[in-house]
Design a protein around this motif. Structure first.
Motif, PDB file in Angstrom:
ATOM      1  N   HIS A   1     -19.805  -6.001 -14.811  1.00 52.64           N
ATOM      2  CA  HIS A   1     -19.498  -5.295 -13.567  1.00 52.64           C
ATOM      3  C   HIS A   1     -20.512  -4.192 -13.302  1.00 52.64           C
ATOM      4  N   GLY A   2     -20.332  -3.509 -12.151  1.00 55.22           N
ATOM      5  CA  GLY A   2     -21.172  -2.378 -11.795  1.00 55.22           C
ATOM      6  C   GLY A   2     -20.332  -1.233 -11.270  1.00 55.22           C
ATOM      7  N   TRP A   3     -20.903  -0.421 -10.401  1.00 59.16           N
ATOM      8  CA  TRP A   3     -20.208   0.729  -9.788  1.00 59.16           C
ATOM      9  C   TRP A   3     -20.024   0.471  -8.292  1.00 59.16           C
ATOM     10  N   PRO A   4     -18.901   0.802  -7.678  1.00 60.38           N
ATOM     11  CA  PRO A   4     -17.716   1.417  -8.256  1.00 60.38           C
ATOM     12  C   PRO A   4     -16.682   0.410  -8.725  1.00 60.38           C
ATOM     13  N   GLY A   5     -17.148  -0.684  -9.305  1.00 60.92           N
ATOM     14  CA  GLY A   5     -16.242  -1.686  -9.847  1.00 60.92           C
ATOM     15  C   GLY A   5     -15.895  -1.388 -11.294  1.00 60.92           C
ATOM     16  N   SER A   6     -15.212  -2.330 -11.910  1.00 60.10           N
ATOM     17  CA  SER A   6     -14.785  -2.217 -13.305  1.00 60.10           C
ATOM     18  C   SER A   6     -14.523  -3.626 -13.804  1.00 60.10           C
ATOM     19  N   PHE A   7     -14.007  -3.745 -15.009  1.00 55.41           N
ATOM     20  CA  PHE A   7     -13.624  -5.067 -15.504  1.00 55.41           C
ATOM     21  C   PHE A   7     -12.658  -5.740 -14.533  1.00 55.41           C
ATOM     22  N   TYR A   8     -11.836  -4.939 -13.854  1.00 57.30           N
ATOM     23  CA  TYR A   8     -10.831  -5.486 -12.944  1.00 57.30           C
ATOM     24  C   TYR A   8     -11.464  -6.184 -11.747  1.00 57.30           C
TER      25      TYR A   8
ATOM     26  N   THR B   1      -6.092  -3.708   0.553  1.00 55.10           N
ATOM     27  CA  THR B   1      -4.753  -3.126   0.599  1.00 55.10           C
ATOM     28  C   THR B   1      -4.802  -1.759  -0.080  1.00 55.10           C
ATOM     29  N   PRO B   2      -3.882  -0.863   0.263  1.00 53.80           N
ATOM     30  CA  PRO B   2      -3.863   0.432  -0.423  1.00 53.80           C
ATOM     31  C   PRO B   2      -3.738   0.289  -1.942  1.00 53.80           C
ATOM     32  N   ASP B   3      -2.945  -0.674  -2.413  1.00 51.56           N
ATOM     33  CA  ASP B   3      -2.791  -0.847  -3.857  1.00 51.56           C
ATOM     34  C   ASP B   3      -4.106  -1.247  -4.511  1.00 51.56           C
ATOM     35  N   GLU B   4      -4.852  -2.143  -3.900  1.00 50.91           N
ATOM     36  CA  GLU B   4      -6.154  -2.530  -4.451  1.00 50.91           C
ATOM     37  C   GLU B   4      -7.078  -1.323  -4.557  1.00 50.91           C
ATOM     38  N   ILE B   5      -7.114  -0.522  -3.505  1.00 45.37           N
ATOM     39  CA  ILE B   5      -7.987   0.652  -3.504  1.00 45.37           C
ATOM     40  C   ILE B   5      -7.609   1.602  -4.625  1.00 45.37           C
ATOM     41  N   PHE B   6      -6.322   1.844  -4.812  1.00 42.72           N
ATOM     42  CA  PHE B   6      -5.889   2.781  -5.839  1.00 42.72           C
ATOM     43  C   PHE B   6      -6.127   2.239  -7.254  1.00 42.72           C
ATOM     44  N   ILE B   7      -6.007   0.935  -7.442  1.00 47.38           N
ATOM     45  CA  ILE B   7      -6.306   0.368  -8.765  1.00 47.38           C
ATOM     46  C   ILE B   7      -7.781   0.564  -9.091  1.00 47.38           C
ATOM     47  N   TRP B   8      -8.658   0.262  -8.157  1.00 47.08           N
ATOM     48  CA  TRP B   8     -10.091   0.456  -8.384  1.00 47.08           C
ATOM     49  C   TRP B   8     -10.385   1.936  -8.658  1.00 47.08           C
ATOM     50  N   TRP B   9      -9.756   2.797  -7.881  1.00 44.80           N
ATOM     51  CA  TRP B   9      -9.958   4.246  -8.035  1.00 44.80           C
ATOM     52  C   TRP B   9      -9.489   4.743  -9.388  1.00 44.80           C
ATOM     53  N   MET B  10      -8.338   4.241  -9.861  1.00 49.67           N
ATOM     54  CA  MET B  10      -7.784   4.718 -11.123  1.00 49.67           C
ATOM     55  C   MET B  10      -8.719   4.445 -12.292  1.00 49.67           C
TER      56      MET B  10
END
Length: 418
Positions: free
Chosen positions: A118-125, A308-317
């Motif tokens: 992965h890269g930024w602002p991504g993650s393993f998710y 979706t708001p949930d997707e955004i917050f998961i990435w942010w967390m």
């Protein structure tokens, strides 16, 4: 060295990376949010010109404060779907770092080891949508993969370096040692964003164990008049003739768009690559500041993906918990690394190009750095291709790596280390 199972949420030490106290503190910070006022309102169609608009941020803040986002629910879902582990990896000059990774082993005996980066602002998710289809294809005639998805050191739940100088080559060293720790003598690799630089670095290791790489973000400078005179002339003919001779109009337009992008959309890059600590002070303490910083990229870099708001917050967390400093600082270390990565590698490369990628170059330019075995162009998708258009990424990886598997005996019958 031990490979230990890992869950993001276990309500007892030592495996509680996000305790209730941390979530309580986060709630307090959201409740104390000071919004930007007064905002200069941009005209219709230019609402994002100054960054993330107040309306977008306010809606996300309200979503969090209302309790609609349940992090504990998503923790449990991630833990259920993605088998996670940690293991200590010694990185030359940086000591031992505990690396977090997803490791989904295929039930197939002929499965091939694949590391997804992965890269930024991504993650393993970010890569979670492609893992299961790659590891357990419904059609037995399709190749299967043992999928390994590490968190970059300092990102997500991986321990970060404690001193400067941790470049992409260091990430590649850690990843290569991880794959060997898991028992894989040889493997293939995929990446985008920093993941592209990491898989390039894997291919440049002495006697590389990676036998083929695949990227969704082919990135290289334009050909030089002195070093690549024919490619340079072909490009210039396209610009002079409007694409009727030489480089097509489509790619001339994309290169002009890239020029505009570098002029108008790289402020984040300059500050993250020069003063990452100053930026981190603000965003380590302000959940809303970090949220707005990331939200802009999730909009600008995608092909109108309906977040979706949930997707955004998961990435942010994934950045809020550990703090964004390491993610920012990799720009200071990694950008010079990429600019110096002009060494040719004989490791073959496959390319998937997506229309709304932030910068789209003629993908065959990458032939200056690798033998290019396949190029797939897609009309749907942007920078986060594995999230926006996972079916295309899965299909391209299967098709490309199947040709590599047919050629390399080491992959047709993968063996564990002695």
């Amino acid at each position: 060295m031990a490979i230990e199972p890992f869950k993001i949420n276990v309500n007892k030490p030592p495996a509680t990376p996000i305790p209730e106290e941390f979530l309580d503190l986060t709630n307090q910070k959201f409740n104390l949010t000071r919004l930007v006022e007064p905002e200069i309102v941009q005209p219709e169609g230019k609402e994002w010109n100054d960054g993330t608009p107040s309306k977008v941020v306010e809606e996300l803040v309200d979503y969090w404060k209302s309790g609609k986002f349940n992090w504990r629910h998503w923790e449990a879902e991630i833990n259920k779907k993605l088998p996670q582990y940690t293991t200590p990896i010694d990185v030359d000059g940086f000591g031992t770092l505990k690396i977090h990774f997803v490791w989904m082993r295929s039930p197939r005996a002929d499965a091939v080891p694949l590391i997804l980066c992965h890269g930024w602002p991504g993650s393993f998710y970010e890569l979670s949508k492609v893992i299961e289809p790659l590891s357990s294809p419904e059609d037995s005639s399709l190749p299967a993969f043992h999928c390994v998805v590490p968190s970059i050191p300092g990102y997500g739940f991986s321990e970060g370096p404690k001193k400067p100088g941790f470049k992409l080559s260091c990430v590649a060293e850690a990843y290569d040692k991880l794959m060997k720790r898991l028992g894989y003598k040889h493997y293939v690799a995929h990446g985008g964003d920093w993941g592209h630089g990491i898989i390039r670095s894997l291919s440049l290791l002495p006697n590389p164990s990676v036998l083929a790489i695949h990227t969704t973000w082919p990135i290289i400078g334009p050909p030089s008049f002195l070093k690549q005179p024919f490619q340079w002339a072909y490009m210039m003919l396209g610009f002079i003739t409007g694409g009727t001779v030489g480089l097509s109009k489509q790619y001339c337009d994309r290169l002009m768009a890239a020029r505009k992008y570098f002029k108008n959309e790289t402020g984040y890059l300059q500050i993250q690559a020069t003063k990452p600590l100053s930026l981190a002070w603000a965003m380590t303490d302000s959940p809303v500041g970090l949220l707005a910083w990331m939200r802009e990229k999730l909009r600008v870099w995608t092909d109108e993906y309906p977040w979706t708001p949930d997707e955004i917050f998961i990435w942010w967390m994934m950045y809020w918990y550990q703090g964004p400093y390491a993610g920012f600082r990799l720009y200071k270390e990694g950008l010079p690394d990429i600019s110096l990565q002009q060494t040719f590698s004989p490791v073959p490369m496959g390319i998937s190009s997506f229309q709304k990628e932030m910068v789209v170059i003629p993908p065959w330019w990458m032939g200056r750095l690798h033998p290019i075995r396949t190029i797939k162009e897609h009309q749907k998708g942007g920078h986060f291709a594995a999230w926006e258009n996972p079916d295309a990424v899965v299909g391209d990886l299967r098709e490309y790596f199947a040709t590599i598997i047919a050629e390399r005996e080491e992959l047709r019958a993968p063996k564990l280390n002695d």
